[in-house]
Design an enzyme around this catalytic site. Structure first.
Site, mmCIF file in Angstrom:
data_model
loop_
_atom_site.group_PDB
_atom_site.id
_atom_site.type_symbol
_atom_site.label_atom_id
_atom_site.label_comp_id
_atom_site.label_asym_id
_atom_site.label_seq_id
_atom_site.Cartn_x
_atom_site.Cartn_y
_atom_site.Cartn_z
ATOM 1 N N SER A 39 0.863 -1.185 0.000
ATOM 2 C CA SER A 39 0.000 0.000 0.000
ATOM 3 C C SER A 39 0.899 1.236 0.000
ATOM 4 O O SER A 39 0.962 1.986 0.954
ATOM 5 C CB SER A 39 -0.915 -0.007 1.228
ATOM 6 O OG SER A 39 -0.154 -0.034 2.421
ATOM 7 N N HIS A 144 -3.167 -6.098 2.740
ATOM 8 C CA HIS A 144 -2.223 -7.084 3.271
ATOM 9 C C HIS A 144 -2.852 -8.442 3.564
ATOM 10 O O HIS A 144 -2.225 -9.305 4.167
ATOM 11 C CB HIS A 144 -1.575 -6.558 4.562
ATOM 12 C CG HIS A 144 -0.682 -5.383 4.322
ATOM 13 N ND1 HIS A 144 -0.222 -4.587 5.336
ATOM 14 C CD2 HIS A 144 -0.154 -4.877 3.184
ATOM 15 C CE1 HIS A 144 0.534 -3.630 4.827
ATOM 16 N NE2 HIS A 144 0.595 -3.785 3.533
ATOM 17 N N GLU A 154 -4.362 -2.625 9.456
ATOM 18 C CA GLU A 154 -3.545 -3.183 10.535
ATOM 19 C C GLU A 154 -4.159 -2.927 11.910
ATOM 20 O O GLU A 154 -4.403 -1.785 12.287
ATOM 21 C CB GLU A 154 -2.133 -2.569 10.496
ATOM 22 C CG GLU A 154 -1.418 -2.863 9.188
ATOM 23 C CD GLU A 154 -0.124 -2.087 9.025
ATOM 24 O OE1 GLU A 154 0.485 -1.722 10.054
ATOM 25 O OE2 GLU A 154 0.263 -1.830 7.875
ATOM 26 N N GLU A 197 2.055 -9.082 6.972
ATOM 27 C CA GLU A 197 2.928 -8.627 8.059
ATOM 28 C C GLU A 197 2.876 -9.543 9.279
ATOM 29 O O GLU A 197 3.260 -9.156 10.381
ATOM 30 C CB GLU A 197 2.588 -7.180 8.437
ATOM 31 C CG GLU A 197 2.936 -6.217 7.303
ATOM 32 C CD GLU A 197 2.771 -4.752 7.656
ATOM 33 O OE1 GLU A 197 2.053 -4.438 8.619
ATOM 34 O OE2 GLU A 197 3.370 -3.914 6.951
ATOM 35 N N ASP A 233 -3.673 1.010 11.875
ATOM 36 C CA ASP A 233 -3.281 1.682 10.638
ATOM 37 C C ASP A 233 -4.424 1.478 9.648
ATOM 38 O O ASP A 233 -4.664 0.369 9.188
ATOM 39 C CB ASP A 233 -1.971 1.103 10.084
ATOM 40 C CG ASP A 233 -1.532 1.794 8.788
ATOM 41 O OD1 ASP A 233 -2.238 2.725 8.339
ATOM 42 O OD2 ASP A 233 -0.495 1.401 8.226
ATOM 43 N N GLU A 278 -2.765 5.477 12.484
ATOM 44 C CA GLU A 278 -1.968 5.829 11.303
ATOM 45 C C GLU A 278 -2.861 5.967 10.077
ATOM 46 O O GLU A 278 -3.819 5.203 9.918
ATOM 47 C CB GLU A 278 -0.938 4.707 11.108
ATOM 48 C CG GLU A 278 -0.009 4.854 9.915
ATOM 49 C CD GLU A 278 1.009 3.709 9.885
ATOM 50 O OE1 GLU A 278 1.336 3.147 10.954
ATOM 51 O OE2 GLU A 278 1.463 3.364 8.779
ATOM 52 N N ASP A 305 1.746 8.246 7.311
ATOM 53 C CA ASP A 305 2.651 7.370 6.558
ATOM 54 C C ASP A 305 2.589 7.764 5.078
ATOM 55 O O ASP A 305 3.457 8.499 4.592
ATOM 56 C CB ASP A 305 2.225 5.904 6.793
ATOM 57 C CG ASP A 305 2.963 4.892 5.942
ATOM 58 O OD1 ASP A 305 3.981 5.252 5.328
ATOM 59 O OD2 ASP A 305 2.520 3.720 5.883
ATOM 60 N N LYS A 330 10.220 5.296 6.851
ATOM 61 C CA LYS A 330 10.602 4.123 6.057
ATOM 62 C C LYS A 330 11.681 4.575 5.089
ATOM 63 O O LYS A 330 11.388 5.282 4.118
ATOM 64 C CB LYS A 330 9.388 3.621 5.261
ATOM 65 C CG LYS A 330 8.244 3.032 6.087
ATOM 66 C CD LYS A 330 7.012 2.817 5.201
ATOM 67 C CE LYS A 330 5.923 2.034 5.902
ATOM 68 N NZ LYS A 330 4.633 2.067 5.159
ATOM 69 N N HIS A 358 8.965 -1.042 9.337
ATOM 70 C CA HIS A 358 9.161 -2.051 8.295
ATOM 71 C C HIS A 358 8.220 -1.763 7.126
ATOM 72 O O HIS A 358 7.423 -0.835 7.167
ATOM 73 C CB HIS A 358 8.889 -3.460 8.852
ATOM 74 C CG HIS A 358 7.456 -3.685 9.298
ATOM 75 N ND1 HIS A 358 6.968 -4.909 9.652
ATOM 76 C CD2 HIS A 358 6.399 -2.830 9.454
ATOM 77 C CE1 HIS A 358 5.697 -4.817 9.986
ATOM 78 N NE2 HIS A 358 5.332 -3.573 9.881
ATOM 79 N N LYS A 381 7.848 0.049 14.413
ATOM 80 C CA LYS A 381 6.736 -0.751 13.922
ATOM 81 C C LYS A 381 7.331 -1.847 13.055
ATOM 82 O O LYS A 381 7.827 -1.584 11.967
ATOM 83 C CB LYS A 381 5.831 0.178 13.110
ATOM 84 C CG LYS A 381 4.498 -0.390 12.763
ATOM 85 C CD LYS A 381 3.723 0.578 11.873
ATOM 86 C CE LYS A 381 2.631 -0.143 11.159
ATOM 87 N NZ LYS A 381 2.150 0.602 9.993
#
Ligand code: PGA
Ligand code: ZN
Length: 414
Positions: A39, A144, A154, A197, A233, A278, A305, A330, A358, A381
């Site tokens: 994403s 994910h 998440e 993840e 998230d 997030e 993010d 990131k 990550h 994270k």
């Protein structure tokens, strides 16, 4: 002094090819690999040039190594500048941000090794005295996980009350295991499948996932005596339908416009005492982010993010209007360690919490554990379970052992 730069194609956790780089100096060695997102933010640098890692190996490895051989690995800024010059574009599309970030991190590790220092000490010096709290991924949805999983990407937890990194990572793993039991109780047909993840990927609704997440935090919190708080998230850009101008929640068959989404997020923060949220809104909705942060940023960390993509210029714009109070870091979103650090520094100067992170596609590379310590980031994270996730968590345990005077980071009150 750099004597050689070697590039190879390796596997990432999704089974896709990614890049690993070795930097060899006369008395040091550094190795680093690049992760990849599913994403991804629109304004991230381009991960690979057309032709992927193969093209980097067949056409670019020689160009890069011939430029870097003879340079001092310790002068990271110069190396990063050369990498950007070789590329020549703003978004690193000619050689790829994953190529530059792997070279940049490998060079830093080679320099550290030539001083006989671990990376976190080489980069962070005497400031490397705090260990970040692990934000662990428990349930995966959205991009994910499969289409029957929740829409929210998440469901995370943070063991806020842990007094050591060991206590923290084991608290997270206990929550992870308890959540499996709770999912199983709801859906006897659950096979234990996981998402990208390492969180569970169950066929349950967003509300069911929220309830299970909250209950597991409470139960394991009581059992261990460690305060554990839920976090989310949304990766909301993925939920957004630009034609309808609404966030689509398939599981409940609900569509929310921006105002409704903001109210929904606020309600979840209050109901579940969320510690961290997030990407609650689309990556271009700076106004919405600012409204949410203003209205509830004192009760919950609001983190960007996809909106900031580790880019200091974009973060600057966010800071001006108060778009958030935390930022995901990131390195491969921006392409070099120098630019990553520039963003971390700007964030800290403006009281934005840097959260080193990550990607959904990872390798066993452990560099981000070192970066989180070097930057004194209070949160990392990096999942909770899975080889490529525990590579970072276990490295933090080793780092803590090396610097016994280090303490768990000071988390902001929320
Ligand atoms: P990505 O997602 O690595 O797939 O981009 C991770 C995240 O959104 O935090
Ligand atoms: Zn995210």
């Amino acid at each position: 002094v750099i004597e050689d730069v070697r590039v190879r194609k390796i596997l990432d956790s999704r089974g896709n090819p990614t890049i690993e780089v070795d930097v060899i100096t006369w008395n040091g060695f550094g190795r680093a690999a690049a992760p990849s997102g599913a994403s991804t933010g629109t304004r991230e640098v381009v991960a690979f040039p057309e032709g992927g890692v193969d093209k980097v190996i067949s056409e670019l490895e020689d160009v890069i190594s011939s430029e870097l051989i003879g340079m001092d690995a310790e002068y990271l800024e110069d190396i990063d500048l050369i990498l950007k010059e070789i590329d020549g574009t703003e978004n690193l599309s000619n050689i790829g941000g994953n190529t530059t970030v792997a070279v940049s991190m490998a060079a830093a590790k080679a320099a550290a090794s030539s001083y006989n220092l671990p990376l976190y000490k080489f980069l962070g010096g005497n400031f490397a005295t705090s260990i970040p709290y692990p934000l662990g991924n428990m349930i995966n949805g959205g991009a994910h996980a499969g289409k029957h999983a929740p829409d929210i990407q998440e469901f995370l937890v943070i063991p806020k009350g842990a007094e050591s990194i060991q206590e923290a990572v084991f608290a997270n793993s206990k929550v992870h295991a308890r959540i499996r039991e709770l999912i199983q109780a709801k859906d006897p047909e659950f096979t234990g499948g996981k998402g990208d993840e390492g969180g569970w990927a169950p066929k349950i609704s967003n509300y069911e996932a929220l309830e299970i997440q909250a209950r597991a935090c409470e139960e394991i919190g009581d059992e261990t005596g460690v305060e554990i708080r839920p976090s989310l998230d949304f990766a909301a850009t993925e939920l957004w339908n630009s034609k309808e101008e609404k966030y689509i929640y398939k599981q409940e068959n609900i569509k929310r416009d921006t105002g409704e989404q903001i109210e929904f997020v606020k309600e979840l923060i209050k109901t579940y005492k969320m510690f961290f949220i997030e990407d609650p809104l689309h990556e271009s909705d700076f106004q919405g982010f600012a409204q949410l942060t203003k209205e509830i940023g004192d009760k919950c960390i609001i983190c960007g993010d996809d909106i900031f993509v580790t880019n200091s210029e974009i973060l600057k714009k966010g800071i001006e209007i108060g778009a958030a109070n935390a930022i995901i870091i990131k390195p491969n979103q921006i392409g070099t360690l120098t630019d990553t650090y520039k963003t971390v520094k700007l964030a800290k100067e403006n009281n934005y919490i840097p959260v080193v992170s990550h990607r959904s596609g990872e390798t066993t590379d452990e560099t981000i554990a070192h970066l989180a310590v070097a930057f004194s980031a209070p949160i990392i994270k990096t999942g909770a379970i899975g080889g490529e996730r525990i590579a970072k968590l276990n490295e933090l345990i080793r780092i803590q052992e090396e610097i016994p005077y280090a303490r768990m980071a000071k988390l902001p009150e929320r």
